[in-house]
Design an enzyme around this catalytic site. Sequence first.
Site, PDB file in Angstrom:
ATOM      1  N   MET A  47      -3.861  -7.224  17.043  1.00 52.50           N
ATOM      2  CA  MET A  47      -2.586  -7.004  16.372  1.00 52.50           C
ATOM      3  C   MET A  47      -2.354  -5.570  15.923  1.00 52.50           C
ATOM      4  SD  MET A  47      -2.033 -10.488  14.184  1.00 52.50           S
ATOM      5  CE  MET A  47      -2.247 -12.104  14.944  1.00 52.50           C
ATOM      6  N   ASP A  76      -0.964  -0.382   4.171  1.00 57.04           N
ATOM      7  CA  ASP A  76      -2.109   0.120   4.914  1.00 57.04           C
ATOM      8  C   ASP A  76      -1.683   0.868   6.164  1.00 57.04           C
ATOM      9  OD1 ASP A  76      -4.073  -0.861   3.246  1.00 57.04           O
ATOM     10  OD2 ASP A  76      -4.100  -2.817   4.210  1.00 57.04           O
ATOM     11  N   ARG A 135       4.256  -2.274   0.458  1.00 60.35           N
ATOM     12  CA  ARG A 135       4.791  -2.966   1.627  1.00 60.35           C
ATOM     13  C   ARG A 135       5.350  -4.344   1.276  1.00 60.35           C
ATOM     14  NH1 ARG A 135       5.111  -2.144   6.819  1.00 60.35           N
ATOM     15  NH2 ARG A 135       5.418  -3.924   8.191  1.00 60.35           N
ATOM     16  N   LYS A 176      -3.724 -13.040  -2.374  1.00 61.81           N
ATOM     17  CA  LYS A 176      -2.823 -11.896  -2.442  1.00 61.81           C
ATOM     18  C   LYS A 176      -1.593 -12.104  -1.563  1.00 61.81           C
ATOM     19  CE  LYS A 176      -2.074  -7.343  -0.668  1.00 61.81           C
ATOM     20  NZ  LYS A 176      -2.349  -6.486   0.475  1.00 61.81           N
ATOM     21  N   ASN A 177      -1.806 -12.506  -0.298  1.00 60.56           N
ATOM     22  CA  ASN A 177      -0.683 -12.613   0.638  1.00 60.56           C
ATOM     23  C   ASN A 177       0.289 -13.721   0.236  1.00 60.56           C
ATOM     24  OD1 ASN A 177      -1.696 -10.503   2.125  1.00 60.56           O
ATOM     25  ND2 ASN A 177      -2.754 -11.798   3.605  1.00 60.56           N
ATOM     26  N   ASP A 232      -7.181 -10.152   9.124  1.00 62.31           N
ATOM     27  CA  ASP A 232      -7.684  -9.530   7.899  1.00 62.31           C
ATOM     28  C   ASP A 232      -9.190  -9.679   7.725  1.00 62.31           C
ATOM     29  OD1 ASP A 232      -5.251  -8.549   7.138  1.00 62.31           O
ATOM     30  OD2 ASP A 232      -4.789 -10.161   5.736  1.00 62.31           O
TER      31      ASP A 232
END
Length: 435
Positions: free
Chosen positions: A341, A121, A97, A22-23, A319
Amino acid sequence: MASFRVKGGKRLKGTIIPQGAKNEALQIISAVLLTSEPVHIHKIPNIRDVIKLIDLLADLGVRIEKTGEESYRFTAREVNLKFMDTEDFKQKASSLRGSIMILGPLLARYGTGKMPRPGGDKIGRRRLDTHFVGFQKLGAKFNYDSQNAFYTVDGTNLKGCYMHLDEASVTGTANIVMAAVLAEGETTIYNAACEPYLQQLCSMLVRMGAKIQGIGSNKLIIEGVESLGGTEHTMLPDMIEIGSFIGMAAMTQSEITIKDARIDMLGIIPDTFKRLGVKMEFRGDDIFIPAQEHYEIESFIDGSILTIADAIWPGFTPDLLSVALVTATQAKGTVLIHQKMFESRLFFVDKLIDMGAQIILCDPHRATVIGLDRAFPLRGISMTSPDIRAGVSLLIAALSAEGTSTIHNVEQIDRGYQFIDKRLQALGADIERFD
């Protein structure tokens, strides 16, 4: 709003193929705006965030052809920049985003870009300073309309420069790289992110004609070129999904094979789960996880409690901290999970505590998990998914729990995991989607 009804306590078995990353997809798909020539991309995940970005590109005038189940050809020959002035653009871009990733390519090729403050998110502050400071160093002029939450960037005549990023932001680095490949002169980006997704993006841009040195390191040197051509690209398998499946196999005492995992690009993800006691075997490029009734968390050499913390690559990805945390609840031993983070990402542990997990939330960034070696199985409850990664962690917990769990707001999970209910059903999971 969709929900899952999960009857837990069933052992799963079989083979699962991870989706495309996905990223990586959000960066790679945005990069098609850099050229007027066709860019053919394979293994695109069919998930909400990616489909939203593809739809946004179509609205901008990009020609999109679906050439296979997971393949698309993009041709950005004529981009309608006026669409960025519409209310439709503002609504669609603000809901995603990943839409921020189109700014770099638009600045590079057209010298202008606009963007509403994007969503995503709710896991804590996720600032965009790195993106815009990088653009400014390349010579762009930046304006933020706080009343309308709208960014406008004038990138006419971008020029290469030296910059030292204040944080090794993955999306920030990607956006700056895409802006720099067509800028005049040489750009050096120090403290650049070097995740596999960035390596994939840079390698694709080089095939398109970009000149980039230092790929895979935290120092990138980019010599601007006049134009880029088309190319063909295949996504990596999603490392977050792979880690999720490893944790799921351990929690549900299941025998699962993860096919075509690109183990060489997983970094310390497998070793981190091994430290939680999860056994696995590498069979070629497949990961085999045997059924385990028990697994035990390691301690440090001096006997102190293991700490798992997130870090920029090649550290452990933030993640997967939620998945590591839920996996530890049924292990033997204790681990401190340190989420550095994002200050809101551990708040989902209250649902795990309601299920019977032994967890102490020390503060917004740290949680101590006391694994009781399955002495007290989790119990099914009704809960709501707060974000993608917490949502799949709660799903893993529900699959291992006794009784029935209901998970609401599963659209959050759908944003990151394609057809997750159907794929888990194929492994024997008792999961049902309902409205």
